[in-house]
Design a protein around this motif. Structure first.
Motif, PDB file in Angstrom:
ATOM      1  N   LEU A 254      37.696  51.480  38.173  1.00 22.50           N
ATOM      2  CA  LEU A 254      38.769  50.830  38.910  1.00 22.50           C
ATOM      3  C   LEU A 254      38.299  49.482  39.430  1.00 22.50           C
ATOM      4  O   LEU A 254      37.119  49.273  39.702  1.00 22.50           O
ATOM      5  CB  LEU A 254      39.230  51.701  40.084  1.00 22.50           C
ATOM      6  CG  LEU A 254      39.967  52.973  39.706  1.00 22.50           C
ATOM      7  CD1 LEU A 254      40.369  53.728  40.965  1.00 22.50           C
ATOM      8  CD2 LEU A 254      41.175  52.692  38.847  1.00 22.50           C
ATOM      9  N   CYS A 255      39.234  48.588  39.583  1.00 20.98           N
ATOM     10  CA  CYS A 255      38.966  47.252  40.102  1.00 20.98           C
ATOM     11  C   CYS A 255      38.463  47.339  41.536  1.00 20.98           C
ATOM     12  O   CYS A 255      38.966  48.124  42.342  1.00 20.98           O
ATOM     13  CB  CYS A 255      40.255  46.432  40.038  1.00 20.98           C
ATOM     14  SG  CYS A 255      40.127  44.800  40.785  1.00 20.98           S
TER      15      CYS A 255
ATOM     16  N   HIS B  82      39.835  47.403  46.920  1.00 28.03           N
ATOM     17  CA  HIS B  82      40.025  47.752  45.514  1.00 28.03           C
ATOM     18  C   HIS B  82      41.515  47.898  45.219  1.00 28.03           C
ATOM     19  O   HIS B  82      42.327  48.029  46.122  1.00 28.03           O
ATOM     20  CB  HIS B  82      39.293  49.048  45.178  1.00 28.03           C
ATOM     21  CG  HIS B  82      39.799  50.233  45.939  1.00 28.03           C
ATOM     22  ND1 HIS B  82      39.466  50.472  47.242  1.00 28.03           N
ATOM     23  CD2 HIS B  82      40.664  51.214  45.583  1.00 28.03           C
ATOM     24  CE1 HIS B  82      40.076  51.569  47.656  1.00 28.03           C
ATOM     25  NE2 HIS B  82      40.803  52.034  46.670  1.00 28.03           N
ATOM     26  N   CYS B  83      41.863  47.840  43.954  1.00 28.76           N
ATOM     27  CA  CYS B  83      43.231  48.111  43.541  1.00 28.76           C
ATOM     28  C   CYS B  83      43.187  49.248  42.533  1.00 28.76           C
ATOM     29  O   CYS B  83      42.122  49.657  42.097  1.00 28.76           O
ATOM     30  CB  CYS B  83      43.899  46.853  42.997  1.00 28.76           C
ATOM     31  SG  CYS B  83      43.347  46.329  41.368  1.00 28.76           S
ATOM     32  N   SER B  84      44.315  49.747  42.133  1.00 34.23           N
ATOM     33  CA  SER B  84      44.350  50.902  41.241  1.00 34.23           C
ATOM     34  C   SER B  84      44.335  50.522  39.760  1.00 34.23           C
ATOM     35  O   SER B  84      44.409  51.388  38.905  1.00 34.23           O
ATOM     36  CB  SER B  84      45.591  51.744  41.540  1.00 34.23           C
ATOM     37  OG  SER B  84      46.750  50.961  41.369  1.00 34.23           O
ATOM     38  N   ASP B  85      44.222  49.235  39.454  1.00 33.87           N
ATOM     39  CA  ASP B  85      44.175  48.788  38.062  1.00 33.87           C
ATOM     40  C   ASP B  85      42.775  48.999  37.474  1.00 33.87           C
ATOM     41  O   ASP B  85      41.778  48.956  38.199  1.00 33.87           O
ATOM     42  CB  ASP B  85      44.524  47.307  37.953  1.00 33.87           C
ATOM     43  CG  ASP B  85      45.974  47.025  38.291  1.00 33.87           C
ATOM     44  OD1 ASP B  85      46.786  47.968  38.212  1.00 33.87           O
ATOM     45  OD2 ASP B  85      46.289  45.880  38.625  1.00 33.87           O
ATOM     46  N   PRO B  86      42.684  49.224  36.157  1.00 31.07           N
ATOM     47  CA  PRO B  86      41.361  49.372  35.539  1.00 31.07           C
ATOM     48  C   PRO B  86      40.614  48.037  35.518  1.00 31.07           C
ATOM     49  O   PRO B  86      41.204  46.980  35.359  1.00 31.07           O
ATOM     50  CB  PRO B  86      41.675  49.846  34.120  1.00 31.07           C
ATOM     51  CG  PRO B  86      43.066  49.405  33.865  1.00 31.07           C
ATOM     52  CD  PRO B  86      43.763  49.390  35.191  1.00 31.07           C
TER      53      PRO B  86
ATOM     54  N   CYS C 105      39.836  43.599  37.772  1.00 25.03           N
ATOM     55  CA  CYS C 105      40.949  43.500  36.826  1.00 25.03           C
ATOM     56  C   CYS C 105      41.272  42.017  36.606  1.00 25.03           C
ATOM     57  O   CYS C 105      40.765  41.158  37.336  1.00 25.03           O
ATOM     58  CB  CYS C 105      42.160  44.252  37.378  1.00 25.03           C
ATOM     59  SG  CYS C 105      42.884  43.520  38.858  1.00 25.03           S
TER      60      CYS C 105
ATOM     61  N   VAL D 144      43.865  40.303  37.388  1.00 20.89           N
ATOM     62  CA  VAL D 144      44.524  39.703  38.555  1.00 20.89           C
ATOM     63  C   VAL D 144      43.507  39.261  39.605  1.00 20.89           C
ATOM     64  O   VAL D 144      43.666  38.226  40.243  1.00 20.89           O
ATOM     65  CB  VAL D 144      45.533  40.701  39.175  1.00 20.89           C
ATOM     66  CG1 VAL D 144      46.075  40.193  40.494  1.00 20.89           C
ATOM     67  CG2 VAL D 144      46.657  40.985  38.202  1.00 20.89           C
ATOM     68  N   HIS D 145      42.436  40.029  39.762  1.00 25.69           N
ATOM     69  CA  HIS D 145      41.447  39.725  40.799  1.00 25.69           C
ATOM     70  C   HIS D 145      40.237  38.947  40.299  1.00 25.69           C
ATOM     71  O   HIS D 145      39.315  38.676  41.074  1.00 25.69           O
ATOM     72  CB  HIS D 145      40.987  41.015  41.477  1.00 25.69           C
ATOM     73  CG  HIS D 145      42.042  41.604  42.346  1.00 25.69           C
ATOM     74  ND1 HIS D 145      42.537  42.866  42.146  1.00 25.69           N
ATOM     75  CD2 HIS D 145      42.703  41.080  43.397  1.00 25.69           C
ATOM     76  CE1 HIS D 145      43.457  43.104  43.057  1.00 25.69           C
ATOM     77  NE2 HIS D 145      43.587  42.040  43.831  1.00 25.69           N
TER      78      HIS D 145
ATOM     79  N   LEU E 278      42.982  45.959  28.154  1.00 27.26           N
ATOM     80  CA  LEU E 278      44.241  46.477  28.719  1.00 27.26           C
ATOM     81  C   LEU E 278      45.045  47.171  27.673  1.00 27.26           C
ATOM     82  O   LEU E 278      44.975  46.957  26.539  1.00 27.26           O
ATOM     83  CB  LEU E 278      45.051  45.333  29.325  1.00 27.26           C
ATOM     84  CG  LEU E 278      44.413  44.694  30.546  1.00 27.26           C
ATOM     85  CD1 LEU E 278      45.273  43.536  31.032  1.00 27.26           C
ATOM     86  CD2 LEU E 278      44.246  45.698  31.636  1.00 27.26           C
TER      87      LEU E 278
END
Length: 69
Positions: A7-8, A23-27, A43, A45-46, A69
């Motif tokens: 996870l990110c 953290h975020c929930s994106d891989p 991820c 985005v970050h 992705l």
């Protein structure tokens, strides 16, 4: 490339007791090398915010593609 995506860790790269809200929930798709710290997995985005705000990021940055992705 990893079979199980991590996870990110978000733009700040908090670890241990400072990990809340970082953290975020994106891989995670990228890994950013850092000085005297474990690599930061983020991820797309970050990626940009992490390069600017995470602690210990090397300059020029060392970024590795670790997933898709």
């Amino acid at each position: 490339m990893s079979v199980h995506p991590a996870l990110c860790r978000g733009p700040y790269g908090g670890e241990g007791d400072r990990a809340d809200g970082t953290h975020c929930s994106d891989p995670a798709v990228f890994e950013i090398a850092r000085y005297a710290r474990p690599p930061l997995r983020v991820c797309p985005v970050h990626l940009g915010p992490a390069l600017l705000m995470a602690s210990g990021v090397l300059w020029p940055p060392e970024i590795t593609l670790i997933g898709r992705l």
